[in-house]
Design an enzyme around this catalytic site. Structure first.
Site, PDB file in Angstrom:
ATOM      1  N   ASP A  85      24.546  50.791  25.836  1.00 22.88           N
ATOM      2  CA  ASP A  85      25.506  50.081  24.995  1.00 22.88           C
ATOM      3  C   ASP A  85      26.196  49.014  25.845  1.00 22.88           C
ATOM      4  O   ASP A  85      25.989  48.945  27.063  1.00 22.88           O
ATOM      5  CB  ASP A  85      26.533  51.120  24.506  1.00 22.88           C
ATOM      6  N   GLU A  94      25.677  43.290  26.710  1.00 20.85           N
ATOM      7  CA  GLU A  94      25.498  41.837  26.443  1.00 20.85           C
ATOM      8  C   GLU A  94      25.692  40.991  27.690  1.00 20.85           C
ATOM      9  O   GLU A  94      25.142  39.869  27.702  1.00 20.85           O
ATOM     10  CB  GLU A  94      26.485  41.392  25.358  1.00 20.85           C
ATOM     11  N   ASP A 117      28.075  47.405  15.704  1.00 15.29           N
ATOM     12  CA  ASP A 117      29.276  48.010  15.146  1.00 15.29           C
ATOM     13  C   ASP A 117      29.662  47.404  13.806  1.00 15.29           C
ATOM     14  O   ASP A 117      30.509  46.527  13.722  1.00 15.29           O
ATOM     15  CB  ASP A 117      30.415  47.885  16.150  1.00 15.29           C
TER      16      ASP A 117
END
Ligand SMILES: *[C@@H]1O[C@H](CO)[C@@H](O)[C@H](O)[C@H]1NC(C)=O
Ligand SMILES: *[C@@H]1O[C@H](CO)[C@@H](O)[C@H](O)[C@H]1NC(C)=O
Ligand SMILES: *[C@@H]1O[C@H](CO)[C@@H](O)[C@H](O)[C@H]1NC(C)=O
Ligand SMILES: *[C@@H]1O[C@H](CO)[C@@H](O)[C@H](O)[C@H]1NC(C)=O
Ligand SMILES: *[C@@H]1O[C@H](CO)[C@@H](O)[C@H](O)[C@H]1NC(C)=O
Ligand SMILES: *[C@@H]1O[C@H](CO)[C@@H](O)[C@H](O)[C@H]1NC(C)=O
Ligand SMILES: *[C@@H]1O[C@H](CO)[C@@H](O)[C@H](O)[C@H]1NC(C)=O
Ligand SMILES: CC(=O)N[C@H]1CO[C@H](CO)[C@@H](O)[C@@H]1O
Length: 899
Positions: free
Chosen positions: A436, A439, A585
């Site tokens: 997770d 980025e 999300d």
């Protein structure tokens, strides 16, 4: 050790705070605009049978609009296969960044004679432009003559004209319409954490490939292999001409044109270009449950127990960052998730045929004595500032160092951490890993924030309200029962947050419109240097891609031979080779329920990432019973099926409400019976590139009514799913193409008229599903509590004849978990007016009680058949018109039978 010099405090802070904006080395001509750019002139054109090269020289005075123009370029054109044309424009000195081969391996150049290719390439020398044409019908697919090529150090522009009102799809990751808007629309590619999935904004991943569908004139694909930040515009010129324009902030123009001409052929050709998806384990098709905020290991066990009690099959239990000690990777919270009890949790799950997955984030807590950091530092795996100290940012644990996935020791260091922490013998024997925040997301907005000052986001304090753990947890050992050992309250350290005053340091003069702000905002700083000398400015969009692939390799090293399951948030083109993805999300809203459909369509059919899905019932905000019941059914027909919610959201496990219990049971029951069908479709996507989820226009490419459909899809190529999509409604209007269909639930024939059909009174536990005539669906006779049990159930084949009384289907069976499969079964099943033929390869013999027995055929649409014409083992159901042929056929050799 260097960390000795990096103690928290004002000294370190000062050295960071005085950082000045990076010099961009601009030589900007006063007042010049892109309209002043002279373009290029081609010369020295050389052709071979299968290629063309030319020199491109700036055709006038440099415009230097955003940075200096590059004067000398080269053009390379390769007819790599009958279907694939490679066109590359790059700087003659070859200094400009090109995507590393190790991150995106290039396809082989088959050196096809241009005469044999589907596509033609035409060059105009001055001003330079080129055109790609489909030879068969002279359709111009790409034509750059409408605007000059601009190639500057930090700005590259190329424009192609397009037909009026084109059908353009792809260019993920976004939350925009499946068929993209054509006017005044831009797509930014700059991977960023994007809570609530804003529209018209860059999201977590970058996939610069589009599909252009032109009805009976064919479908083609265009892939730009460029990882730099970019903005792609779809718009009209002042005179009303349609164009698509690439604007990148660096890199080269490396195009792959994919000829199609059927839509699914473009999917295959794209897989040939960026790589085929990995095959994922059979169990990944099971139902998954997660929530951020499962307080302790007892609560995790209780969720599992509550699913059993409610009779809802749960295959995979997940734990978010809650399990970590102070949010640090490779640790467990000693009070709430003690290792011994975690091991017991996992062995209990495994003994019941269930699985366990944990999360990891890329940021490694900078803390003395924290071994993963100290070891990583010693092995030189972290990004470094100019002064040689580690570069820091902030993620959940507070100050973190960032692994450089390209550094020589990083894979080994990461694999060692995974092997130790998740060791079967001494650690947590998990089955998959979720990566997770990659980025990479940085809680520090920019350089005005001091990462060394951040104490992180520790779990809620020990005296916060916690669930009563005095209840028995069915199916778990004594330790988990009220009489068992108690967990202690967490011993908290003081946590504090720092405000984030805003200040941009690294700005690209051309603005690619990042919705999070400037390029380095909320992410790993773009001035970092990778171990191979490239800059994060160029490789930013590859960070999560690289992390997920290194994690896949680490999982493989930990359990050699087993297919790894890695779920990643951030991706780049070709990521499916090793990873799965969820849509990030979202929120618990009807809009995001609908959004999950169009996102899935693009990911599976256009980005070659088949194992994808949304957080079922939504992540942020509170779900409610009705929406969650609908979503339970919606998610069951998407490849990756996980219920997941945020910490402050209410509990939304399917057992929470009566309707979600009913909908969840029905959804999972149906999904499980169909797992072999879906697994077969996944297998063929991984080997033949044919998508396991089909947009309607993939199967009806000449039917214009299908081009914009984004709320229906084919699960595999046989099942048309048409969910209710209006908020709190029990009515749905959906499209049935002109073809024969059968209602999946009743078996009744329903002919499509190429028109919309409205269905009212669709209950909260129902979802319209149709079988397309001409298909055969292999199913399991019974659903079960786990996929391991499912494999013991017998097969039944569902036959849906087309107008000519014919149908066909495929079935792939293997052992389910190994990468190398030797004994596999691959069947072609055909039906022709009463005759059934099953043939193929018969390798799989069934392990430990697994069934390879077929118990029946069910042939739909036989209303009115003469009873006398039926064999003795056949029965007609007058209501549905289905004929069932009972028998016992062992799936170990060719056979045929009749009704
Ligand atoms: C689209 O074109 C119009 C008119 O030229 C212009 O105002 C607008 O900014 C353009 N939009 C994009 C996204 O390029
Ligand atoms: C499990 O079920 C019990 C009994 O219904 C309930 O009190 C408890 O809150 C549930 N636990 C979780 C974590 O959902
Ligand atoms: C599923 O059923 C099998 C066979 O009855 C049993 O051994 C197993 O524990 C069950 N698993 C779960 C998760 O209920
Ligand atoms: C790799 O790690 C070893 C220690 O295991 C270290 O000696 C070596 O310098 C590291 N390599 C780099 C490039 O940092
Ligand atoms: C990146 O910029 C920061 C802040 O200006 C600076 O401290 C750091 O040394 C730079 N990194 C490199 C590799 O130059
Ligand atoms: C079907 O309905 C949708 C939305 O209600 C509409 O946009 C579409 O044009 C209709 N299709 C046909 C073929 O009528
Ligand atoms: C399905 O389950 C039922 C009972 O649960 C059992 O009687 C039947 O034999 C099963 N069918 C197959 C094909 O295994
Ligand atoms: C884009 C959007 O709709 N954002 C909303 C998502 O949901 C949260 C609460 O769950 C709202 O605060 C956002 O405005």
């Amino acid at each position: 050790m260097r960390i000795q010099q990096l103690v928290l405090g004002p000294v370190a802070f000062a050295s960071l705070a005085i950082a000045a904006p990076a010099p961009l080395g601009l030589v900007v001509r006063d007042g010049a605009t892109v309209d002043d750019c002279p373009g290029y002139e081609a010369s020295n054109v050389k052709k071979t049978d299968s290629s063309l090269t030319a020199d491109l020289t700036l055709a006038g005075d440099a415009c230097n609009v955003y940075t200096d123009d590059v004067k000398d370029l080269k053009l390379l054109v390769e007819f790599q296969s009958k279907h694939r044309l490679h066109v590359k424009i790059f700087d003659a000195d070859e200094q400009v960044y090109q995507v590393q081969e190790e991150l995106v391996p290039r396809p082989e150049n088959g050196e096809t004679p241009s005469g044999d290719a589907d596509l033609a390439f035409d060059l105009v020398e001055k001003p330079f432009s080129f055109k790609v044409t489909r030879k068969e019908n002279d359709e111009v697919l790409f034509d750059t003559s409408g605007a000059q090529l601009i190639f500057e150090a930090q700005y590259v522009r190329l424009r192609t004209s397009l037909p009026k009102d084109p059908n353009i799809y792809g260019l993920g990751e976004h939350s925009d319409p499946f068929r993209l808007p054509n006017v005044n629309y831009h797509r930014t590619m700059w991977n960023s954490e994007s809570p609530f999935l804003p529209t018209n904004a860059n999201l977590y991943g970058s996939h610069p490939v589009y599909f252009d569908h032109r009805g009976d004139k064919g479908t083609h694909g265009v892939f730009l292999l460029n990882a730099n930040g970019m903005k792609i515009d779809l718009n009209l010129t002042d005179s009303g001409d349609q164009y698509l324009q690439y604007n990148t902030i660096g890199g080269v123009l490396d195009f792959y044109f994919l000829a199609g001409k059927q839509p699914a052929e473009v999917s295959k050709q794209y897989a040939d270009t960026v790589g085929y998806s990995a095959m994922f384990p059979y169990w990944t098709f099971g139902f998954h449950q997660c929530k951020y905020g499962y307080w302790d290991v007892n609560m995790v066990a209780e969720v599992v127990g509550n699913y059993s009690t409610a009779g809802i099959p749960l295959e995979v239990m997940w734990t978010d960052i809650d399990y970590m000690d102070l949010r640090q990777d490779f640790t467990t919270d000693p009070e709430r998730f003690p290792l011994g009890k975690m091991r017991e949790l996992v062995s209990t799950l495994h003994s019941r045929g269930q699985r366990y997955v944990l999360i990891l984030d890329p940021g490694v807590h900078f803390k003395e004595g924290y071994a993963p950091y100290e070891k990583g530092h010693e092995m030189g795996v972290f990004y470094k500032d100019a002064d040689g100290s580690d570069n820091f940012g902030v993620q959940w644990p507070g100050t973190v160092a960032w692994p450089d996935w390209l550094a020589p020791n990083t894979s080994e260091w990461w694999a060692d951490q995974i092997a130790t922490t998740f060791s079967a013998d001494e650690g947590i024997d998990l089955d998959g890993i979720w990566v997770d925040m990659n980025e990479a997301s940085n809680f520090c907005q920019n350089q005005a924030c001091n990462p060394l000052d951040d104490q992180g986001n520790p779990p809620a304090p020990g005296n916060a309200p916690r669930p009563n753990t005095g209840r028995p947890i069915p199916g778990f050992p004594a330790d988990f029962q009220p009489s068992g050992s108690k967990l202690r309250a967490r011993q908290d350290s003081d946590g504090k947050h720092k405000g984030l005053p805003g200040r941009d340091l690294f700005v690209s003069k051309y603005d690619p419109v990042n919705h999070r702000g400037g390029l380095p905002d909320y992410t790993l700083w773009t001035n970092n240097t990778n171990a191979d000398g490239t800059k994060v400015y160029d490789t930013h969009n590859l960070y999560g891609h690289a992390m997920s692939h290194v994690t896949y390799d680490a999982m493989l090293a930990r359990r050699p031979g087993l297919r790894p399951m890695v779920l990643t948030r951030s991706t780049f083109a070709g990521n499916g080779r090793k990873s799965t993805h969820w849509f990030g999300d979202n929120e618990s809203s009807w809009e995001h329920y609908r959004l999950s459909i169009r996102q899935m369509l693009a990911w599976v059919s256009m980005h070659q990432m088949p194992m994808v899905g949304s957080d079922v019932c939504g992540f942020n905000g509170n779900a409610d019973e009705l929406m969650c019941a609908r979503w339970a059914l919606l998610g069951a027909f998407q490849p990756f099926y996980r219920n997941h919610a945020e910490i402050s959201a209410i509990h939304q496990e399917f057992y929470q409400w009566p309707l979600t219990i009913e909908a969840g049971k029905k959804a999972i029951d149906t999904r499980y019976k169909l797992i072999d069908y879906a697994y077969t479709a996944l297998y063929y996507q991984t080997t033949e590139g044919t998508p396991m989820i089909n947009p309607l226009f993939f199967l009806y490419p000449e039917d214009e009514n299908t081009f914009g459909i984004q709320h229906q899809w084919f699960y595999g190529d046989a099942l048309l799913i048409s969910p209710v999509t209006t908020d709190y409604s029990d009515s749905v209007t959906f499209y049935l193409p002109e073809d024969i269909f059968y209602d999946y639930w009743t078996g009744e024939r329903e002919d499509g008229k190429g028109a919309n059909v409205t269905r009212n009174g669709v209950s909260w536990t129902d979802i319209p599903v149709h079988i397309r005539g001409g298909t055969i669906i292999p199913q399991r006779a019974n659903s079960t509590n786990t996929t391991a049990e499912l494999r013991k159930q017998d097969f039944v084949f569902l036959v849906a004849p087309d107008a000519d009384g014919k149908a066909k289907g495929r079935l792939y069976i293997d052992e389910g978990e190994m990468i190398e499969q030797t004994d596999v079964t691959e069947l072609d099943i055909t039906y022709d007016n009463g005759e059934i033929t099953v043939g193929g390869t018969w390798g799989y013999k069934g392990l430990k009680g697994e069934s390879i027995t077929l118990k029946s055929f069910k042939i739909l649409g036989q209303n009115g058949i003469a009873m006398g014409s039926l064999g003795e083992n056949s029965k007609l159901d007058e209501d549905s018109g289905a004929v069932t042929v009972e028998g016992t056929w062992s799936l170990d050799g060719d056979f045929s039978t009749h009704i």
